[in-house]
Write an enzyme that holds these catalytic residues in place. Structure first.
Site, PDB file in Angstrom:
ATOM      1  N   ALA A 126      22.325  32.263  39.376  1.00 13.97           N
ATOM      2  CA  ALA A 126      22.803  32.531  38.017  1.00 13.97           C
ATOM      3  C   ALA A 126      24.216  31.984  37.903  1.00 13.97           C
ATOM      4  CB  ALA A 126      22.791  34.027  37.722  1.00 13.97           C
ATOM      5  N   ALA A 128      27.919  32.163  35.240  1.00 17.72           N
ATOM      6  CA  ALA A 128      28.674  32.649  34.090  1.00 17.72           C
ATOM      7  C   ALA A 128      29.986  31.885  34.043  1.00 17.72           C
ATOM      8  CB  ALA A 128      28.916  34.155  34.200  1.00 17.72           C
ATOM      9  N   SER A 129      30.777  32.134  33.016  1.00 15.81           N
ATOM     10  CA  SER A 129      32.003  31.361  32.848  1.00 15.81           C
ATOM     11  C   SER A 129      33.025  31.650  33.933  1.00 15.81           C
ATOM     12  CB  SER A 129      32.615  31.651  31.478  1.00 15.81           C
ATOM     13  OG  SER A 129      32.847  33.040  31.331  1.00 15.81           O
ATOM     14  N   ALA A 131      32.076  33.057  37.211  1.00 11.49           N
ATOM     15  CA  ALA A 131      31.538  33.046  38.570  1.00 11.49           C
ATOM     16  C   ALA A 131      30.144  32.433  38.590  1.00 11.49           C
ATOM     17  CB  ALA A 131      31.503  34.465  39.129  1.00 11.49           C
ATOM     18  N   GLN A 132      29.699  32.120  39.805  1.00 10.60           N
ATOM     19  CA  GLN A 132      28.360  31.604  40.050  1.00 10.60           C
ATOM     20  C   GLN A 132      27.765  32.378  41.218  1.00 10.60           C
ATOM     21  OE1 GLN A 132      27.614  27.451  39.236  1.00 10.60           O
ATOM     22  NE2 GLN A 132      26.988  27.160  41.365  1.00 10.60           N
ATOM     23  N   LYS A 147      28.738  36.176  45.030  1.00  9.11           N
ATOM     24  CA  LYS A 147      29.344  35.939  43.719  1.00  9.11           C
ATOM     25  C   LYS A 147      30.626  35.156  43.955  1.00  9.11           C
ATOM     26  CE  LYS A 147      30.920  38.352  39.535  1.00  9.11           C
ATOM     27  NZ  LYS A 147      31.063  39.673  38.873  1.00  9.11           N
ATOM     28  N   ASP A 282      29.653  48.638  30.814  1.00 13.00           N
ATOM     29  CA  ASP A 282      28.826  47.722  30.022  1.00 13.00           C
ATOM     30  C   ASP A 282      27.380  47.745  30.524  1.00 13.00           C
ATOM     31  OD1 ASP A 282      28.185  45.832  28.123  1.00 13.00           O
ATOM     32  OD2 ASP A 282      28.866  44.128  29.320  1.00 13.00           O
TER      33      ASP A 282
END
Length: 500
Positions: A126, A128-129, A131-132, A147, A282
Site C-alpha cells: 500500500a 500513502a503520501s 509512507a509506503q 511502514k 480515526d
C-alpha cells in the site's frame, strides 16, 4: 506579517507551487479573501467550491490533507457541505519502486532488508503520501509489514508548516471574519499533529499503550511493534489479515457476524473514550479489520486522542442528559464547554432544548447527533473544547462504520452495558489514590503553615485593645476553622486509604 514575509523568502519555491495548485483548482479568489493574490476573481460555481478545495488539498500533499482533516472536525465553525467533503480527504499516492526508497530503508535498518529478514517483498502492499508499506517475514517465521517514510518528505512538510504559521498569524491580525476560526491555534495544532506523525516511534508507542489498555479484551487486536527494527522513519509491526468493515455481505462471506462486530465496536469505543481516556482518533473502515471469531483489529495509530477524567465525566453527563431528556442538565454541560465564549445562558438553554427535542430519549445515533449538535453550536455561537472535538469525531466515525454493517444499530444498548464499568472506574482505588495524593499534598502544605498562622493570630489577639475584641474573636474563629479543616482532611485521607 513580518514572519510571513520571512517564510515566503525562505520557501519561495513551495509558495509558488501552492499558489499554482490553488489557481489550477479555481481557488485564487479564496486566497484573495484572506489577503493572498487578487480578490477580484469571483468564483463562478460556489456549489463546487468544497469539492475543488478538497482536491487542491490532496494535490498539495500530506500537510494540507492533515489540515483539511482537522477542519473536518470543526462542525462548530464550518457548514456540513464543507465537513462532509473534507471527511473524504485521503492521502493516497503513487507507489514508488523499491529502488527509489532502498537507501532510506537500509539506513534505517543498518543493512539491506534482504539480509535483515528471512524474506522481503519489494512490491508495495500500500502507499500513502507520507509512507509506503511492504511485507516481510522475520527469521522466526512471523509475518510483518514495514511502514517506510517517504524520503525527502520532512523538509517539504516543515516548509509548509512555516508558511501556514506565518499566514495564520497574518490572518488573525488583519481579518476579523476569519479570526473566529482561530487560525493560529489551528496551525499550531496541525504542526504538533504532523510532527508526531512524521516520527513513527510515536505511532509505535500509541500502539503499545492501546494494547496495554485493551489487554483484558481478547477480541481486540493491536499489532505488536518490533522495536529492534523500528525507528523514526521505519515502523515494523505484525501483519494482520482480515476484512474491512465496509460491507455486511463481505463479513458474512468471511464467516464473521456483522451484529457481533457492531456490538464489539460499540463496547470498544466506549471503553476507550469513557474508561481508558485514550482512543483511536480515526477509526474509519481503512483503519479497522474484522478477524475470524468476530474479533476486531485496530490499525494506523498515528492519531490517538486523550481525554481527561474531568472531560469523561462531563461527556457521561452529556449522554445521560440526552437519554433522560433533561435539557437543564444538558445546558449545564454546554455552559462548561462554552465558558470562554461568553454566550448568554438563554442561548445555551435554547440550544440544549433543541438537541434534547431532536435526539433525547430515543436511539443514540452519533453519526446523526454529532453533525446536528455541532450545527446548533455554530448557529448559537457556542464552541467545543478542542480536546473533545476529536473524541466526538471518533465516536461519529465508529458509529457510521457500525451502522453500515448493522443497519438500525443503536449506541444506547452499549451505553447501558458500559454503565457498570464506568461506575467501577469512578470508584476504583487507582482513581481514588490519585485524588488522595493530591489531598495529602494540599493539606500538608496547609498543615505546615498552620502553626505559624495560629501563632501570629494569638500574638495579634494579645496585642489587641479591648475595643477590638470582636476582631480578636474572628481570629480565634479562623484558627478553629484551620484546625477543624486539618482534622477533617485527615479523616478523609484515612477513609480514602482504607477504601484503597
Amino acid at each position: 506579517m513580518i514572519k510571513l514575509l520571512a517564510a515566503t523568502t525562505r520557501d519561495r519555491a513551495r509558495l509558488s507551487e501552492i499558489l499554482g495548485v490553488a489557481t489550477r483548482f479555481g481557488l485564487g479568489w479564496l486566497l484573495g479573501r484572506i489577503g493572498i493574490g487578487s480578490p477580484g476573481d469571483a468564483d463562478q460555481d460556489a456549489a463546487t467550491l468544497p469539492r475543488r478545495t478538497r482536491e487542491a488539498l490532496e494535490a498539495l500533499g500530506p500537510t494540507f490533507v492533515k489540515m483539511g482533516q482537522i477542519l473536518a472536525t470543526r462542525g462548530d465553525l464550518i457548514g456540513p457541505e464543507w465537513t462532509s467533503e473534507l471527511d473524504q480527504l485521503h492521502s493516497d499516492a503513487p507507489r514508488l519502486p523499491f529502488e527509489a526508497i532502498r537507501d532510506a530503508v537500509e539506513a534505517a535498518l543498518g543493512e539491506p532488508p534482504e539480509t535483515a529478514f528471512a524474506s522481503f517483498d519489494p512490491e508495495p502492499l500500500a502507499a500513502a503520501s507520507m509512507a509506503q508499506v511492504h511485507r516481510a517475514t522475520l527469521r522466526d517465521g512471523r509475518e510483518v509489514v514495514l511502514k517506510i517514510r517517504r524520503p525527502g518528505i520532512r523538509p517539504q512538510m516543515e516548509a509548509d508548516l512555516r508558511l501556514l504559521a506565518g499566514l495564520a498569524e497574518a490572518i488573525e491580525a488583519s481579518n476579523a471574519e476569519a479570526r473566529r476560526f482561530q487560525p493560529l491555534a489551528m496551525a499550531r495544532q496541525l504542526a504538533r499533529a504532523l510532527l508526531e506523525e512524521l516520527d513513527f516511534t510515536h505511532e509505535g508507542r500509541n500502539a503499545d499503550r492501546l494494547r496495554e489498555d485493551l489487554a483484558r479484551n481478547p477480541d481486540v487486536v493491536v499489532p505488536v511493534i518490533h522495536w529492534q527494527w523500528s525507528s523514526e522513519t521505519l515502523l515494523v509491526m505484525d501483519h494482520v489479515a482480515g476484512v474491512k468493515p465496509d460491507s455486511a455481505e463481505r463479513l458474512v462471506e468471511a464467516g464473521i457476524d456483522p451484529q457481533a462486530i457492531a456490538d464489539l465496536g460499540a463496547d470498544l469505543v466506549l471503553e476507550m473514550v469513557m474508561i481508558n481516556g485514550r482512543f483511536h482518533g480515526d477509526p474509519h473502515p481503512g483503519n479497522l479489520l474484522c478477524l475470524p471469531g468476530n474479533r476486531l483489529a485496530l490499525l494506523d495509530l498515528g492519531s490517538v486522542g486523550q481525554v481527561s477524567a474531568r472531560r469523561r465525566d462531563e461527556f457521561v453527563g452529556f449522554l445521560q442528559s440526552l437519554q433522560s431528556g433533561d435539557p437543564a442538565a444538558l445546558a449545564d454541560t454546554l455552559a462548561v464547554w462554552s465558558a470562554d465564549a461568553n454566550v448568554p445562558r438563554s442561548r445555551i438553554e435554547r440550544a440544549a432544548g433543541e438537541v434534547v427535542a431532536r435526539h433525547g430519549q430515543g436511539p443514540l445515533v452519533m453519526s446523526k447527533l454529532v453533525p446536528d449538535f455541532l450545527r446548533l453550536l455554530r448557529e448559537d455561537g457556542l464552541v467545543m473544547p478542542p480536546d473533545l472535538l476529536l473524541m466526538f469525531k471518533a465516536l461519529m466515525t465508529m458509529d457510521g462504520v457500525l451502522t453500515r454493517i448493522a443497519p438500525g444499530f443503536d449506541l444506547s444498548a452499549a451505553m447501558r452495558r458500559a454503565q457498570g464499568r464506568i461506575l467501577a472506574d469512578r470508584l476504583s482505588p487507582e482513581r481514588w489514590a490519585a485524588t488522595a495524593q493530591a489531598m495529602v499534598w494540599e493539606l500538608s502544605r496547609i498543615g505546615n503553615g498552620a502553626p505559624r498562622l495560629i501563632q501570629a493570630a494569638v500574638r495579634r489577639l494579645e496585642a489587641e485593645p479591648p475595643a477590638q475584641a470582636s476582631s480578636g474573636a474572628a481570629i480565634l474563629t479562623a484558627g478553629r476553622w484551620i484546625a477543624w479543616s486539618i482534622l477533617g482532611g485527615g479523616g478523609l485521607i484515612a477513609a480514602a486509604l482504607i477504601v484503597s
